[in-house]
Design an enzyme around this catalytic site. Structure first.
Site, PDB file in Angstrom:
ATOM      1  CG  HIS A  97      11.594 -22.426   8.215  1.00 34.37           C
ATOM      2  ND1 HIS A  97      10.828 -21.385   7.737  1.00 34.37           N
ATOM      3  CD2 HIS A  97      11.911 -22.081   9.491  1.00 34.37           C
ATOM      4  CE1 HIS A  97      10.715 -20.457   8.660  1.00 34.37           C
ATOM      5  NE2 HIS A  97      11.351 -20.845   9.734  1.00 34.37           N
ATOM      6  CD  GLU A 136      14.982 -19.435   9.926  1.00 40.92           C
ATOM      7  OE1 GLU A 136      14.029 -20.099  10.384  1.00 40.92           O
ATOM      8  OE2 GLU A 136      15.086 -18.200  10.080  1.00 40.92           O
ATOM      9  CG  HIS A 166      15.950 -37.190  13.300  1.00 40.43           C
ATOM     10  ND1 HIS A 166      15.549 -38.108  14.260  1.00 40.43           N
ATOM     11  CD2 HIS A 166      15.054 -37.327  12.277  1.00 40.43           C
ATOM     12  CE1 HIS A 166      14.493 -38.758  13.816  1.00 40.43           C
ATOM     13  NE2 HIS A 166      14.170 -38.310  12.626  1.00 40.43           N
ATOM     14  CD  GLU A 225      15.250 -40.971  10.161  1.00 40.39           C
ATOM     15  OE1 GLU A 225      14.520 -40.016  10.460  1.00 40.39           O
ATOM     16  OE2 GLU A 225      14.918 -42.164  10.321  1.00 40.39           O
TER      17      GLU A 225
HETATM   18  C1  LIG Z   1      12.700 -15.634   9.033  1.00 43.78           C
HETATM   19  C2  LIG Z   1      11.961 -16.495  10.031  1.00 43.78           C
HETATM   20  O1  LIG Z   1      11.905 -17.816   9.517  1.00 43.78           O
HETATM   21  C3  LIG Z   1      12.647 -16.582  11.349  1.00 43.78           C
HETATM   22  O2  LIG Z   1      12.774 -17.665  11.926  1.00 43.78           O
HETATM   23  S1  LIG Z   1      13.209 -15.126  12.044  1.00 43.78           S
HETATM   24  C4  LIG Z   1      12.965 -15.519  13.789  1.00 43.78           C
HETATM   25  C5  LIG Z   1      13.883 -14.750  14.660  1.00 43.78           C
HETATM   26  N1  LIG Z   1      15.267 -15.099  14.412  1.00 43.78           N
HETATM   27  C6  LIG Z   1      16.253 -14.343  14.909  1.00 43.78           C
HETATM   28  O3  LIG Z   1      16.054 -13.318  15.528  1.00 43.78           O
HETATM   29  C7  LIG Z   1      17.654 -14.885  14.635  1.00 43.78           C
HETATM   30  C8  LIG Z   1      18.663 -14.401  15.660  1.00 43.78           C
HETATM   31  C9  LIG Z   1      18.323 -14.757  17.090  1.00 43.78           C
HETATM   32  N2  LIG Z   1      19.388 -14.261  17.965  1.00 43.78           N
HETATM   33  C10 LIG Z   1      18.192 -16.270  17.294  1.00 43.78           C
HETATM   34  O4  LIG Z   1      19.211 -16.919  17.604  1.00 43.78           O
HETATM   35  O5  LIG Z   1      17.060 -16.792  17.099  1.00 43.78           O
HETATM   36  C11 LIG Z   1      13.501 -15.084  16.087  1.00 43.78           C
HETATM   37  O6  LIG Z   1      12.499 -14.597  16.563  1.00 43.78           O
HETATM   38  N3  LIG Z   1      14.271 -15.996  16.731  1.00 43.78           N
HETATM   39  C12 LIG Z   1      13.871 -16.424  18.068  1.00 43.78           C
HETATM   40  C13 LIG Z   1      13.536 -17.903  18.041  1.00 43.78           C
HETATM   41  O7  LIG Z   1      13.181 -18.452  19.100  1.00 43.78           O
HETATM   42  O8  LIG Z   1      13.661 -18.512  16.957  1.00 43.78           O
HETATM   43 NI    NI Z   2      12.062 -19.350  11.027  1.00 45.22          NI
END
Ligand SMILES: C[C@@H](O)C(=O)SC[C@H](NC(=O)CC[C@H](N)C(=O)O)C(=O)NCC(=O)O
Ligand code: NI
Length: 146
Positions: free
Chosen positions: A5, A62, A80, A123
């Site tokens: 994703h 996502e 994009h 796109e």
């Molecule tokens: C489920 C899996 O596809 C994920 O991407 S979870 C990754 C995780 N996301 C979060 O913690 C969402 C909230 C956070 N405050 C944010 O904005 O990312 C994560 O590790 N995110 C950090 C990143 O760099 O993506």
């Molecule tokens: Ni993810």
């Protein structure tokens, strides 16, 4: 290795779901709410990928919604999201009428760029051969910043 994703952070979940689902046509596959992390994750699939998404075998978008406001700035290193579409003029007509910014009109019947509520570039590429030029798109210039 398999592509899973692309994650984009969104400021307004309702506005983003309206854009990606109601307007662009993506379908929600699953969502996760984290009380501890104070965020919501929503996975979206394009209609033709919907069945594959049920077995987690489809490329997804996502959406990450942080419940506490953050300033995400504009990461110019992100380009994009790209989708193949059946009718680029019809989709751009629908998007423009619903207030979506058409950043690069489909004047060549092949490619267009639109913007999400968070200014993410999307796109749109015509499936198969380019459509014949159609007014008023054929005469439009680019409307925004790449
Ligand atoms: C489920 C899996 O596809 C994920 O991407 S979870 C990754 C995780 N996301 C979060 O913690 C969402 C909230 C956070 N405050 C944010 O904005 O990312 C994560 O590790 N995110 C950090 C990143 O760099 O993506
Ligand atoms: Ni993810």
């Amino acid at each position: 290795m398999r592509y899973l994703h692309t994650m984009v952070r969104v400021k307004d979940l309702d506005a983003s779901l309206d854009f990606y689902c109601n307007k662009l046509g993506l379908q929600e596959v699953r969502r996760t709410e984290s009380e501890k992390g104070r965020f919501t994750l929503i996975f979206l699939a394009a209609p033709e990928d919907g069945d594959r998404a049920k077995t987690d075998k489809a490329p997804l978008v996502e959406l990450t919604y942080n419940w506490d406001p953050e300033d995400y700035g504009e990461g110019r290193n992100f380009g994009h999201l790209a989708f193949e579409v059946d009718d680029i003029y019809g989709l751009c007509d629908k998007l423009q009428k619903s207030g979506v910014t058409i950043n690069r009109p489909p004047r060549d019947g092949h490619m267009a760029f639109v913007r999400s509520p968070d200014n993410i570039s999307v796109e749109l590429l015509q499936k198969g051969d380019s459509k014949e030029p159609a007014e008023p798109w054929a005469s439009m210039g680019n409307t925004g910043h790449w």
